[in-house]
Write a protein that holds these residues in place. Structure first.
Motif, PDB file in Angstrom:
ATOM      1  N   UNK A 192       0.937  -1.563  -0.136  1.00 41.22           N
ATOM      2  CA  UNK A 192       0.036   0.045  -0.003  1.00 41.22           C
ATOM      3  C   UNK A 192       0.905   1.110   0.308  1.00 41.22           C
ATOM      4  N   UNK A 193       0.730   1.862  -0.799  1.00 38.22           N
ATOM      5  CA  UNK A 193       1.187   3.009  -0.983  1.00 38.22           C
ATOM      6  C   UNK A 193       0.687   4.606   0.063  1.00 38.22           C
ATOM      7  N   UNK A 194       1.213   4.753   0.445  1.00 34.33           N
ATOM      8  CA  UNK A 194       0.433   6.268   1.134  1.00 34.33           C
ATOM      9  C   UNK A 194       1.531   7.212   0.421  1.00 34.33           C
ATOM     10  N   UNK A 195       0.864   8.266  -0.572  1.00 35.79           N
ATOM     11  CA  UNK A 195       0.947   9.433  -1.009  1.00 35.79           C
ATOM     12  C   UNK A 195      -0.472  10.566   0.334  1.00 35.79           C
ATOM     13  N   UNK A 196       1.036  11.476   0.217  1.00 35.95           N
ATOM     14  CA  UNK A 196       0.359  13.211   0.823  1.00 35.95           C
ATOM     15  C   UNK A 196       0.556  14.267  -0.119  1.00 35.95           C
ATOM     16  N   UNK A 197      -0.622  15.183  -0.292  1.00 34.34           N
ATOM     17  CA  UNK A 197      -0.749  15.631  -1.460  1.00 34.34           C
ATOM     18  C   UNK A 197      -0.973  16.957  -0.623  1.00 34.34           C
ATOM     19  N   UNK A 198      -0.214  17.932  -0.912  1.00 31.82           N
ATOM     20  CA  UNK A 198      -0.853  19.401  -0.097  1.00 31.82           C
ATOM     21  C   UNK A 198      -1.012  20.075  -1.651  1.00 31.82           C
ATOM     22  N   UNK A 199      -2.737  20.822  -1.365  1.00 39.22           N
ATOM     23  CA  UNK A 199      -3.094  21.412  -2.803  1.00 39.22           C
ATOM     24  C   UNK A 199      -3.761  22.661  -2.417  1.00 39.22           C
ATOM     25  N   UNK A 200      -2.833  23.440  -3.227  1.00 40.30           N
ATOM     26  CA  UNK A 200      -2.847  24.815  -2.572  1.00 40.30           C
ATOM     27  C   UNK A 200      -3.778  25.693  -3.503  1.00 40.30           C
ATOM     28  N   UNK A 201      -4.888  26.638  -2.685  1.00 39.91           N
ATOM     29  CA  UNK A 201      -5.446  27.582  -4.032  1.00 39.91           C
ATOM     30  C   UNK A 201      -4.860  29.122  -3.169  1.00 39.91           C
ATOM     31  N   UNK A 202      -5.561  30.485  -3.757  1.00 37.75           N
ATOM     32  CA  UNK A 202      -5.534  31.356  -3.408  1.00 37.75           C
ATOM     33  C   UNK A 202      -6.408  32.441  -2.271  1.00 37.75           C
ATOM     34  N   UNK A 203      -7.123  31.433  -2.365  1.00 34.85           N
ATOM     35  CA  UNK A 203      -8.387  32.503  -1.081  1.00 34.85           C
ATOM     36  C   UNK A 203      -8.736  31.113  -0.880  1.00 34.85           C
ATOM     37  N   UNK A 204      -9.763  31.961   0.832  1.00 30.31           N
ATOM     38  CA  UNK A 204     -10.331  31.598   1.408  1.00 30.31           C
ATOM     39  C   UNK A 204     -11.836  30.317   0.549  1.00 30.31           C
ATOM     40  N   UNK A 205     -11.985  31.381   0.011  1.00 28.69           N
ATOM     41  CA  UNK A 205     -13.996  30.976  -1.075  1.00 28.69           C
ATOM     42  C   UNK A 205     -13.005  29.132  -1.702  1.00 28.69           C
ATOM     43  N   UNK A 206     -11.942  29.243  -2.186  1.00 25.63           N
ATOM     44  CA  UNK A 206     -11.776  28.489  -3.521  1.00 25.63           C
ATOM     45  C   UNK A 206     -11.178  27.512  -2.388  1.00 25.63           C
ATOM     46  N   UNK A 207     -10.784  27.860  -1.332  1.00 21.56           N
ATOM     47  CA  UNK A 207     -10.763  26.754   0.002  1.00 21.56           C
ATOM     48  C   UNK A 207     -12.265  25.514  -0.135  1.00 21.56           C
ATOM     49  N   UNK A 208     -13.745  26.478  -0.047  1.00 24.39           N
ATOM     50  CA  UNK A 208     -14.980  25.915   0.136  1.00 24.39           C
ATOM     51  C   UNK A 208     -14.753  25.342  -0.843  1.00 24.39           C
ATOM     52  N   UNK A 209     -15.026  25.998  -2.003  1.00 25.81           N
ATOM     53  CA  UNK A 209     -15.409  25.150  -3.293  1.00 25.81           C
ATOM     54  C   UNK A 209     -14.573  23.658  -2.809  1.00 25.81           C
ATOM     55  N   UNK A 210     -13.023  23.752  -3.680  1.00 23.39           N
ATOM     56  CA  UNK A 210     -12.190  22.075  -3.246  1.00 23.39           C
ATOM     57  C   UNK A 210     -12.728  21.751  -1.614  1.00 23.39           C
ATOM     58  N   UNK A 211     -13.589  21.813  -1.064  1.00 26.34           N
ATOM     59  CA  UNK A 211     -13.383  21.180   0.203  1.00 26.34           C
ATOM     60  C   UNK A 211     -15.223  20.937  -0.004  1.00 26.34           C
TER      61      UNK A 211
END
Ligand code: GTP
Length: 362
Positions: free
Chosen positions: A293-312
């Motif tokens: 099993x391969x563990x992969x940790x990813x960071x996903x960057x957005x520029x604004x809080x509102x965009x964070x909301x869209x992604x989540x």
């Protein structure tokens, strides 16, 4: 690495597909290579990294470099993209200029055509993509338009080159430089805007090296595109062992798959604002060799809080979907079970910050 025996007349080299966003470059790359390596989506500018796919045939090997859409720099990121494109152009043997059959030739296409013409003496093959989307008559019309664009742009480029040569000659001789209509600041401004330079006529010496219609979706002429591009390659033994489809590091492909999943069905502004990095990749300890099993940790960057909301999404629903889609594709890519964790982070204005860009791999 096992290089298969190759015939005497074997050719091999590099090709790049360029064209404005959404022109069909990634889809054509995939169709040519025959396996999903470049990332496609119906959102513009998803291809940021140069991903190579390799077309292996009995008599040639075509290494395809898929670039981001060549466009006018808007932000620092845009400039870097254009640097990347310029660098790529200087390294290839042939350029495939993709223009969709179902859209009118616009200033964007014109701008790219001028950049390609000015970039050097590489043969440019005009590829009219998405042929399945238009009627036979419309396709014929578009081929004529594209051909005329080639004649016009290449004639203009030859005129510009001659003027540059003449100017240098005169400078060497110490002569004064006359001001000529069509060569002053107004003309340079027009040309920078992608508008036709006034006064340049078709010199009849030809435009594109070749022109060909294709549909990557129904397979029409895909093989012919490969063959046509290969006629511009130098005689050379294979550059890569057969069977190798991409030499892009796995982490880049993984990041692209996550980015693709994140952009599925979102609004227009987001694609520019999402960047993905692979923070850690490690096989889980204590698993048997047959069942890793391969563990992969990813960071996903957005520029604004509102965009964070869209992604989540609502109660994390969208992020869960993104994770599931990306995980499945990564498992297919690597052929191993994957545990994927994605952290969504806000990095304000990362596009304008050289340090942040460097950290994100641009
Ligand atoms: N009908 C049809 N659609 C196509 C064809 N080629 C591409 N498309 C669609 O056009 C859209 C854009 O295609 P891409 O291959 O992602 O375009 P691209 O030029 O790589 O785009 P960027 O990565 O933004 O530069 C996608 O929705 C594709 O499915 C084709 O031959 N026929």
């Amino acid at each position: 690495m096992d290089f298969a025996a190759f015939p005497d007349d074997y050719s091999a080299g590099f090709a790049v597909l360029v064209g404005r966003p959404n022109a069909g470059k990634s889809t054509l790359t995939n169709a040519l290579v025959g396996q999903k390596v470049a990332i496609t989506s119906n959102r513009p500018q998803t291809t940021r990294h140069t991903i190579r796919g390799i077309v292996h045939r009995d008599d040639f090997q075509l290494v395809l470099v898929d670039t981001p859409g060549l466009h006018r720099p808007r932000t620092l990121l845009g400039e870097r993209l254009n640097d990347l494109v310029a660098e790529t152009l200087s390294e290839v043997d042939v350029i495939g200029f993709c223009i969709p059959a179902d859209e009118k030739i616009g200033p964007g296409d014109r701008y790219i055509a001028q950049q390609l013409a000015a970039s050097g003496n590489k043969p440019i093959v005009a590829i009219v993509t998405k042929a399945d989307k238009v009627s036979h008559e419309q396709l014929t019309e578009q081929l004529i338009e594209v051909s005329a664009l080639g004649d016009e742009i290449m004639s203009a480029e030859r005129v510009a080159r001659k003027q540059r040569r003449d100017r240098q000659e005169r400078k060497k001789k110490g002569e004064q430089m006359p001001f000529r209509k069509g060569s002053g600041p107004a003309a340079s401004r027009a040309s920078a805007k992608g508008e036709p330079a006034s006064g340049v006529v078709n010199d009849g010496r030809g435009g594109w090296a070749d022109i060909i219609p294709v549909s990557a979706v129904n397979g029409y002429q895909v093989e012919e595109v490969a063959k046509l591009l290969s006629t511009h390659l130098p005689d050379s033994p294979p550059l890569y062992p057969t069977g190798e489809l991409t030499d892009e590091p796995e982490a880049t492909l993984i990041a692209e798959l996550v980015r693709e999943a994140a952009l599925e069905g979102v609004t227009h502004e987001l694609p520019h604002s999402v960047a993905v990095t692979v923070e850690e990749m490690e096989f889980r300890e204590g698993r048997s060799e047959e069942n890793p099993l391969l563990d992969i940790h990813i960071n996903l960057f957005v520029e604004r809080d509102s965009q964070k909301g869209i992604i989540i999404g609502k109660q994390g629903a969208r992020l869960k979907e993104i994770g599931q889609t990306a995980r499945k594709n990564i498992e297919t890519l690597l052929g191993t079970k994957v545990f994927l964790s994605i952290h969504v982070k806000v990095a304000k204005d990362w596009q304008k910050d050289p340090k942040a860009l460097g950290k994100l791999g641009f």
